[in-house]
Design a protein around this motif. Structure first.
Motif, PDB file in Angstrom:
ATOM      1  N   LEU A   1      -3.982   9.529  -2.017  1.00 27.58           N
ATOM      2  CA  LEU A   1      -4.518   8.377  -1.299  1.00 27.58           C
ATOM      3  C   LEU A   1      -4.159   8.383   0.177  1.00 27.58           C
ATOM      4  N   ALA A   2      -3.376   9.347   0.620  1.00 24.54           N
ATOM      5  CA  ALA A   2      -3.033   9.429   2.041  1.00 24.54           C
ATOM      6  C   ALA A   2      -4.295   9.598   2.864  1.00 24.54           C
ATOM      7  N   GLY A   3      -4.472   8.716   3.845  1.00 26.41           N
ATOM      8  CA  GLY A   3      -5.647   8.780   4.694  1.00 26.41           C
ATOM      9  C   GLY A   3      -6.873   8.106   4.133  1.00 26.41           C
ATOM     10  N   ARG A   4      -6.786   7.621   2.897  1.00 24.84           N
ATOM     11  CA  ARG A   4      -7.919   6.929   2.282  1.00 24.84           C
ATOM     12  C   ARG A   4      -7.706   5.419   2.333  1.00 24.84           C
TER      13      ARG A   4
ATOM     14  N   ARG B   1     -16.045  -7.084  -2.987  1.00 26.48           N
ATOM     15  CA  ARG B   1     -16.088  -6.026  -4.010  1.00 26.48           C
ATOM     16  C   ARG B   1     -17.132  -4.958  -3.676  1.00 26.48           C
ATOM     17  N   ASN B   2     -18.333  -5.379  -3.291  1.00 27.00           N
ATOM     18  CA  ASN B   2     -19.395  -4.410  -2.996  1.00 27.00           C
ATOM     19  C   ASN B   2     -19.042  -3.544  -1.794  1.00 27.00           C
ATOM     20  N   LEU B   3     -18.438  -4.144  -0.769  1.00 26.25           N
ATOM     21  CA  LEU B   3     -18.010  -3.378   0.404  1.00 26.25           C
ATOM     22  C   LEU B   3     -16.980  -2.327   0.014  1.00 26.25           C
ATOM     23  N   LEU B   4     -16.020  -2.721  -0.817  1.00 27.12           N
ATOM     24  CA  LEU B   4     -14.972  -1.792  -1.230  1.00 27.12           C
ATOM     25  C   LEU B   4     -15.549  -0.636  -2.036  1.00 27.12           C
ATOM     26  N   ARG B   5     -16.488  -0.950  -2.933  1.00 26.99           N
ATOM     27  CA  ARG B   5     -17.090   0.114  -3.743  1.00 26.99           C
ATOM     28  C   ARG B   5     -17.932   1.046  -2.882  1.00 26.99           C
ATOM     29  N   ARG B   6     -18.643   0.485  -1.922  1.00 26.24           N
ATOM     30  CA  ARG B   6     -19.532   1.286  -1.088  1.00 26.24           C
ATOM     31  C   ARG B   6     -18.758   2.320  -0.273  1.00 26.24           C
ATOM     32  N   HIS B   7     -17.553   1.961   0.132  1.00 28.82           N
ATOM     33  CA  HIS B   7     -16.753   2.857   0.963  1.00 28.82           C
ATOM     34  C   HIS B   7     -15.662   3.584   0.173  1.00 28.82           C
ATOM     35  N   GLY B   8     -15.687   3.473  -1.137  1.00 26.38           N
ATOM     36  CA  GLY B   8     -14.720   4.198  -1.955  1.00 26.38           C
ATOM     37  C   GLY B   8     -13.290   3.749  -1.766  1.00 26.38           C
ATOM     38  N   VAL B   9     -13.084   2.451  -1.540  1.00 28.68           N
ATOM     39  CA  VAL B   9     -11.736   1.921  -1.342  1.00 28.68           C
ATOM     40  C   VAL B   9     -10.999   1.865  -2.674  1.00 28.68           C
ATOM     41  N   GLN B  10      -9.781   2.376  -2.707  1.00 23.12           N
ATOM     42  CA  GLN B  10      -8.955   2.310  -3.913  1.00 23.12           C
ATOM     43  C   GLN B  10      -8.352   0.912  -4.028  1.00 23.12           C
ATOM     44  N   VAL B  11      -8.522   0.268  -5.182  1.00 25.19           N
ATOM     45  CA  VAL B  11      -8.063  -1.098  -5.390  1.00 25.19           C
ATOM     46  C   VAL B  11      -6.914  -1.106  -6.397  1.00 25.19           C
TER      47      VAL B  11
ATOM     48  N   VAL C   1       0.833  -1.197   0.000  1.00 24.15           N
ATOM     49  CA  VAL C   1       0.000   0.000   0.000  1.00 24.15           C
ATOM     50  C   VAL C   1       0.873   1.255   0.000  1.00 24.15           C
ATOM     51  N   SER C   2       1.938   1.256   0.792  1.00 21.35           N
ATOM     52  CA  SER C   2       2.834   2.417   0.848  1.00 21.35           C
ATOM     53  C   SER C   2       3.486   2.674  -0.508  1.00 21.35           C
ATOM     54  N   CYS C   3       3.822   1.604  -1.230  1.00 21.12           N
ATOM     55  CA  CYS C   3       4.405   1.764  -2.569  1.00 21.12           C
ATOM     56  C   CYS C   3       3.412   2.428  -3.512  1.00 21.12           C
ATOM     57  N   GLU C   4       2.150   2.033  -3.441  1.00 17.66           N
ATOM     58  CA  GLU C   4       1.136   2.626  -4.308  1.00 17.66           C
ATOM     59  C   GLU C   4       0.884   4.086  -3.933  1.00 17.66           C
ATOM     60  N   ARG C   5       0.882   4.372  -2.649  1.00 22.69           N
ATOM     61  CA  ARG C   5       0.632   5.749  -2.209  1.00 22.69           C
ATOM     62  C   ARG C   5       1.790   6.682  -2.547  1.00 22.69           C
ATOM     63  N   LEU C   6       2.972   6.132  -2.699  1.00 25.21           N
ATOM     64  CA  LEU C   6       4.148   6.967  -2.953  1.00 25.21           C
ATOM     65  C   LEU C   6       3.961   7.811  -4.204  1.00 25.21           C
TER      66      LEU C   6
END
Length: 422
Positions: A25-28, A62-72, A15-20
């Motif tokens: 995405l910090a805090g998300r 998948r539905n949970l992630l979409r509902r909460h706006g999780v970045q995949v 996750v840290s690599c993707e946020r770099l």
């Protein structure tokens, strides 16, 4: 303490690599998926708070992630591997004794110092890695590697420590009393169950256990763990990686594959990757194993799996010399009428290329093949993987695994380096 071990652990590394390269995405909440976008293998703290479980299949959440706006994100091992190398190279520049334990963890031996001085050293390492690489880390420092693991968990879990925790000898017992025996590094589930059955429920209980009983029931490995908890260093720093016994390469297909030609393309593609790893380490293989499996999770479809091993005529790391025996293995394994989910190759019987026995009647020996591979590897290293590749690996590759959410190879591909407009 006479000397100390520091465990540097990258926080939520993938996750840290993707946020770099995506500061937004910090805090998300962010999650990273396994090969073929199958399961969740990394989660940000925000995703953990939503109840996303490690290893949970993507289709279920998948539905949970979409509902909460999780970045995949799909797994981007090219990016993760390069950033890991940068972290480890920096540690080697900063400290003389470093053991790379995993892609996101390393042990460092620190000279004897007071706890306050050790904490300052830990903060220095943490800040330099954040500044020069951009990856947040936690640092746990203690008298042994096992205690450093405990200290690192406290550094990571308790924000008051600021990412660095020194486990001083005076506070060891109080800390170990709050650590379950199953959370100790090196104590697996079965051993933890055995210890709990005999009344040893915490790390402090294990530390105070009877030596003769521990050696009898947990072997010398378990006794060493108890000694480490007592502050006696039994696990030395391995500055050189252990010799490899095999190199493997495999992937699950993005869809079921029943065509023999497509299976052959996948096999040669994975074989090329394994051979490249072999050459990078200066090794040659004496045997080759190919395996083929259907999708065991589809209970309504016919199931089949098989494997075949061949001894090579001479140890080699050259891809052209490995392809013919690999194809023969596939011919022997293939069964029509099945939908295959995965094919893989394992190269074993490894030895240093320079120690290979010569052949009395060979016309050119391995020199010509090695020269060809060296030239191909140089080109691919400079211009990107698969710039030169075997034609048998295919061009379109419809069997490739799914990576629908793949981020850019921002540190290894000139075409994908981020552009900053100021």
């Amino acid at each position: 303490m006479p000397s100390a071990y520091a465990l540097i652990d990258c926080n939520n590394f993938y996750v840290s690599c993707e946020r770099l390269f995506a500061p937004r995405l910090a805090g998300r909440p962010v999650v990273v998926l396994s090969n073929n976008d199958g399961c969740v293998i990394a989660r940000s703290e925000e995703a953990k708070a939503l109840g996303v479980a490690m290893g949970e299949p993507y289709f279920r959440c998948r539905n949970l992630l979409r509902r909460h706006g999780v970045q995949v994100f799909s797994s981007n091992y090219t990016l993760y591997g390069d950033l890991s190398r940068r972290v480890m190279d920096l540690l080697r520049e900063l400290e003389p004794e470093v053991e790379v334990y995993s892609i996101d963890e390393a042990f460092v031996r620190l000279p004897a110092a007071a706890p306050a001085e050790l904490a300052e050293q830990g903060r220095r390492l943490r800040e330099l890695i954040r500044r020069w690489v951009g990856i947040p880390v936690s640092v746990g420092i203690a008298a042994t590697k096992t205690l450093a693991k405990v200290a690192n968990r406290l550094a990571k879990q308790e924000p008051d420590h600021g990412g660095v925790f020194v486990l001083a000898s005076a506070s060891v017992d109080a800390v170990l009393a709050g650590v379950g025996v199953g959370e100790i590094w090196g104590i697996g589930r079965r051993r933890a169950d055995l210890l709990r059955t005999h009344g040893l429920r915490t790390a402090l209980d294990l530390k105070r256990g009877d030596d003769a009983w521990l050696r009898r029931r947990l072997t010398v490995t378990g006794l060493r763990t108890a000694m480490e908890l007592r502050g006696v260093s039994c696990l030395t720093l391995a500055e050189a990686p252990a010799a490899r016994h095999s190199v493997a390469s495999s992937r699950s297909f993005g869809r079921l594959v029943s065509d023999r030609g497509e299976l052959g393309e996948a096999l040669i593609s994975y074989l090329s990757l394994a051979a490249e790893k072999l050459r990078r380490q200066g090794l040659v293989a004496a045997s080759l194993h190919v395996y083929l499996t259907t999708d065991r999770f589809q209970a309504t479809t016919p199931q089949y799996s098989g494997g075949r091993t061949v001894i090579l005529a001479r140890p080699t790391g050259a891809t052209p010399e490995l392809i013919p025996p690999a194809r023969r293995c596939l011919e022997a394994l293939f069964r029509p009428g099945y939908g295959y989910r995965k094919i893989g190759v394992v190269l074993a019987g490894l030895s240093p290329a320079g120690m290979r026995q010569g052949e009395l009647f060979a016309s050119s020996g391995p020199a010509a093949a090695e020269a060809l591979m060296e030239a191909c590897d140089r080109v691919n290293q400079r211009w990107g993987r698969d710039t030169i590749r075997s034609g048998g690996a295919g061009l379109v590759r419809p069997w490739r695994n799914r990576r629908e959410y793949l981020s850019a190879a921002a540190t290894t591909n000139w075409a994908e380096i981020p552009v900053v407009t100021a």
